[in-house]
Design a protein around this motif. Structure first.
Motif, PDB file in Angstrom:
ATOM      1  N   ASN A 178      10.816  39.358 -17.946  1.00 34.40           N
ATOM      2  CA  ASN A 178      11.990  39.876 -18.651  1.00 34.40           C
ATOM      3  C   ASN A 178      13.290  39.193 -18.224  1.00 34.40           C
ATOM      4  OD1 ASN A 178      10.742  42.112 -20.220  1.00 34.40           O
ATOM      5  ND2 ASN A 178      10.203  42.850 -18.181  1.00 34.40           N
ATOM      6  N   SER A 179      13.372  38.776 -16.979  1.00 32.15           N
ATOM      7  CA  SER A 179      14.575  38.146 -16.444  1.00 32.15           C
ATOM      8  C   SER A 179      14.204  37.375 -15.173  1.00 32.15           C
ATOM      9  CB  SER A 179      15.640  39.207 -16.128  1.00 32.15           C
ATOM     10  OG  SER A 179      16.711  38.650 -15.388  1.00 32.15           O
ATOM     11  N   ARG A 180      14.943  36.308 -14.880  1.00 29.74           N
ATOM     12  CA  ARG A 180      14.689  35.535 -13.667  1.00 29.74           C
ATOM     13  C   ARG A 180      15.851  35.655 -12.683  1.00 29.74           C
ATOM     14  NH1 ARG A 180      10.285  32.336 -14.310  1.00 29.74           N
ATOM     15  NH2 ARG A 180      10.840  31.036 -12.515  1.00 29.74           N
ATOM     16  N   THR A 181      16.728  36.617 -12.918  1.00 28.17           N
ATOM     17  CA  THR A 181      17.897  36.767 -12.057  1.00 28.17           C
ATOM     18  C   THR A 181      17.503  37.141 -10.629  1.00 28.17           C
ATOM     19  OG1 THR A 181      20.022  37.897 -11.770  1.00 28.17           O
ATOM     20  CG2 THR A 181      18.203  39.202 -12.628  1.00 28.17           C
ATOM     21  N   GLN A 182      18.331  36.699  -9.690  1.00 31.12           N
ATOM     22  CA  GLN A 182      18.186  37.097  -8.289  1.00 31.12           C
ATOM     23  C   GLN A 182      19.525  37.577  -7.725  1.00 31.12           C
ATOM     24  OE1 GLN A 182      15.869  34.422  -5.753  1.00 31.12           O
ATOM     25  NE2 GLN A 182      15.182  33.297  -7.568  1.00 31.12           N
ATOM     26  N   GLN A 183      20.544  37.646  -8.592  1.00 34.30           N
ATOM     27  CA  GLN A 183      21.887  37.984  -8.129  1.00 34.30           C
ATOM     28  C   GLN A 183      22.523  39.148  -8.884  1.00 34.30           C
ATOM     29  OE1 GLN A 183      23.318  36.466  -5.504  1.00 34.30           O
ATOM     30  NE2 GLN A 183      21.520  35.141  -5.232  1.00 34.30           N
ATOM     31  N   GLU A 184      22.015  39.455 -10.092  1.00 37.36           N
ATOM     32  CA  GLU A 184      22.663  40.463 -10.929  1.00 37.36           C
ATOM     33  C   GLU A 184      22.712  41.823 -10.222  1.00 37.36           C
ATOM     34  OE1 GLU A 184      24.737  41.518 -14.296  1.00 37.36           O
ATOM     35  OE2 GLU A 184      23.873  39.557 -13.837  1.00 37.36           O
ATOM     36  N   ASN A 185      23.884  42.443 -10.205  1.00 37.83           N
ATOM     37  CA  ASN A 185      24.054  43.767  -9.595  1.00 37.83           C
ATOM     38  C   ASN A 185      23.782  44.843 -10.644  1.00 37.83           C
ATOM     39  OD1 ASN A 185      24.931  43.018  -6.896  1.00 37.83           O
ATOM     40  ND2 ASN A 185      26.788  42.266  -7.854  1.00 37.83           N
ATOM     41  N   LEU A 186      22.872  45.745 -10.335  1.00 38.58           N
ATOM     42  CA  LEU A 186      22.475  46.802 -11.264  1.00 38.58           C
ATOM     43  C   LEU A 186      22.684  48.164 -10.616  1.00 38.58           C
ATOM     44  CD1 LEU A 186      19.074  45.303 -12.512  1.00 38.58           C
ATOM     45  CD2 LEU A 186      21.317  45.080 -13.586  1.00 38.58           C
ATOM     46  N   ALA A 187      23.105  49.128 -11.431  1.00 36.49           N
ATOM     47  CA  ALA A 187      23.293  50.504 -10.952  1.00 36.49           C
ATOM     48  C   ALA A 187      23.081  51.447 -12.126  1.00 36.49           C
ATOM     49  CB  ALA A 187      24.685  50.682 -10.351  1.00 36.49           C
ATOM     50  N   VAL A 188      23.153  52.748 -11.858  1.00 38.19           N
ATOM     51  CA  VAL A 188      22.960  53.760 -12.904  1.00 38.19           C
ATOM     52  C   VAL A 188      23.935  53.498 -14.057  1.00 38.19           C
ATOM     53  CG1 VAL A 188      23.150  56.203 -13.465  1.00 38.19           C
ATOM     54  CG2 VAL A 188      22.108  55.513 -11.314  1.00 38.19           C
ATOM     55  N   GLY A 189      23.388  53.481 -15.278  1.00 37.72           N
ATOM     56  CA  GLY A 189      24.202  53.233 -16.466  1.00 37.72           C
ATOM     57  C   GLY A 189      23.962  51.862 -17.064  1.00 37.72           C
ATOM     58  N   ASN A 190      23.427  50.919 -16.266  1.00 46.75           N
ATOM     59  CA  ASN A 190      23.133  49.588 -16.796  1.00 46.75           C
ATOM     60  C   ASN A 190      21.889  49.627 -17.674  1.00 46.75           C
ATOM     61  OD1 ASN A 190      24.266  48.271 -13.716  1.00 46.75           O
ATOM     62  ND2 ASN A 190      25.233  47.887 -15.660  1.00 46.75           N
ATOM     63  N   THR A 191      21.829  48.726 -18.655  1.00 47.84           N
ATOM     64  CA  THR A 191      20.670  48.622 -19.536  1.00 47.84           C
ATOM     65  C   THR A 191      20.367  47.155 -19.803  1.00 47.84           C
ATOM     66  OG1 THR A 191      22.053  48.703 -21.535  1.00 47.84           O
ATOM     67  CG2 THR A 191      21.202  50.804 -20.716  1.00 47.84           C
ATOM     68  N   GLY A 192      19.167  46.887 -20.304  1.00 52.39           N
ATOM     69  CA  GLY A 192      18.820  45.542 -20.707  1.00 52.39           C
ATOM     70  C   GLY A 192      17.633  44.970 -19.956  1.00 52.39           C
ATOM     71  N   PRO A 193      17.327  43.693 -20.219  1.00 53.41           N
ATOM     72  CA  PRO A 193      16.135  43.070 -19.622  1.00 53.41           C
ATOM     73  C   PRO A 193      16.193  42.944 -18.104  1.00 53.41           C
ATOM     74  CG  PRO A 193      17.478  41.448 -20.813  1.00 53.41           C
ATOM     75  CD  PRO A 193      18.012  42.790 -21.172  1.00 53.41           C
ATOM     76  N   ASP A 194      17.402  42.808 -17.505  1.00 49.64           N
ATOM     77  CA  ASP A 194      17.488  42.742 -16.046  1.00 49.64           C
ATOM     78  C   ASP A 194      16.977  44.041 -15.425  1.00 49.64           C
ATOM     79  OD1 ASP A 194      18.554  40.195 -16.104  1.00 49.64           O
ATOM     80  OD2 ASP A 194      20.626  40.896 -16.100  1.00 49.64           O
ATOM     81  N   VAL A 195      17.339  45.175 -16.053  1.00 50.70           N
ATOM     82  CA  VAL A 195      16.873  46.481 -15.560  1.00 50.70           C
ATOM     83  C   VAL A 195      15.361  46.593 -15.729  1.00 50.70           C
ATOM     84  CG1 VAL A 195      17.024  48.980 -15.860  1.00 50.70           C
ATOM     85  CG2 VAL A 195      19.085  47.574 -16.070  1.00 50.70           C
ATOM     86  N   ALA A 196      14.843  46.152 -16.892  1.00 45.06           N
ATOM     87  CA  ALA A 196      13.394  46.195 -17.126  1.00 45.06           C
ATOM     88  C   ALA A 196      12.657  45.337 -16.101  1.00 45.06           C
ATOM     89  CB  ALA A 196      13.074  45.723 -18.545  1.00 45.06           C
ATOM     90  N   GLU A 197      13.221  44.176 -15.740  1.00 45.21           N
ATOM     91  CA  GLU A 197      12.612  43.313 -14.732  1.00 45.21           C
ATOM     92  C   GLU A 197      12.495  44.049 -13.389  1.00 45.21           C
ATOM     93  OE1 GLU A 197      11.233  39.399 -13.291  1.00 45.21           O
ATOM     94  OE2 GLU A 197      11.417  40.363 -15.240  1.00 45.21           O
TER      95      GLU A 197
END
Length: 258
Positions: free
Chosen positions: A187-206
């Motif tokens: 779904n995503s190859r990120t290693q830096q994206e900051n995620l928290a409650v409220g975020n959506t999208g493929p980074d969250v699915a990853e």
């Protein structure tokens, strides 16, 4: 304590065992149907069907229920797999509890009942196929991690069967693979994206797929960073010796992919 409607005598014993267990968990939690819906992400009408033996609950709904009630999800999933073998949809019936209305059910024609049974049978077949793929994937991963004679000492790329196929309720797949010593879920190859409650999208699915790979259920693989995903992140951070803040940052990504 809810006043449950007696289950039909013709109900398959394997289905009865699952429904009775779900009703006990719901009663033990002290939650109303609406509260249960809010905590699990599945609608009140859906839980009425599951608890009334009118619809086979999806695996993700059982995982969410287990998270809310402190139950071992593996036990519920095992009961569901057994119940699926004997599942036959029942006509729509009101779910009799002390806090729910009991509307009269309209009679159903034999044609509609036959169509409903055919649809449920198809859904059960799909669930069993996905479950088989999951078991094969887990066995392959266990064999690779054991360092046996077939294990390679160099960086390789290995694709595994999908852990979760995309559906209408879960549009993101989990196609776990290990590349250059890192885990990816497609779904995503990120290693830096900051995620928290409220975020959506493929980074969250990853992140959700990698949490599930690590043996911690985030609820559904829906790309929505909600309370269940936050709780799973905290569990993973605690287990990995990281700062427990419930957010996915570079350090948590590194541990998830490592």
């Amino acid at each position: 304590m809810s006043r449950w409607k007696v289950l039909p005598a013709e109900l398959d014993p394997r289905v009865r065992q699952l429904v009775v267990r779900l009703r006990r968990l719901k009663d033990h939690s002290g939650l109303s149907i609406r509260q249960l819906a809010a905590r699990t992400g599945y609608s009140a009408k859906s839980w009425e069907r599951y608890l009334g033996a009118r619809s086979l609950p999806p695996a993700q709904a059982l995982e969410a229920l287990a998270q809310v009630c402190g139950e071992d999800p593996a036990r519920l999933l095992a009961l569901r797999e057994v119940a699926a073998e004997g599942w036959t949809a029942l006509p729509e019936r009101p779910l009799m509890t002390s806090h729910l209305p009991s509307p009269e059910s309209a009679p159903r024609s034999p044609e509609r009942r036959a169509l409903r049974i055919a649809l449920v049978a198809g859904s059960v077949s799909l669930v069993l196929a996905v479950s088989s793929a999951v078991l094969v994937t887990i066995r392959i991963m266990d064999a690779d991690n054991s360092g046996g004679p077939g294990a390679s000492s160099t960086a390789t790329t290995r694709s595994a069967a999908p852990l979760a196929a995309p559906t209408a309720a879960s549009p993101y797949p989990c196609r776990i693979q290990r590349t250059d010593g890192l885990w990816y879920a497609g779904n995503s190859r990120t290693q830096q994206e900051n995620l928290a409650v409220g975020n959506t999208g493929p980074d969250v699915a990853e992140a959700q797929c990698l949490l599930r790979r690590a043996g911690i259920s985030p609820g559904g693989i829906d790309g929505i960073f909600g309370p269940l995903t936050e709780h799973a992140v905290k569990q993973f951070q605690k287990r990995s010796g990281l700062v427990v803040d419930g957010m996915v940052g570079p350090h948590t990504w590194k541990a998830l992919r490592g």
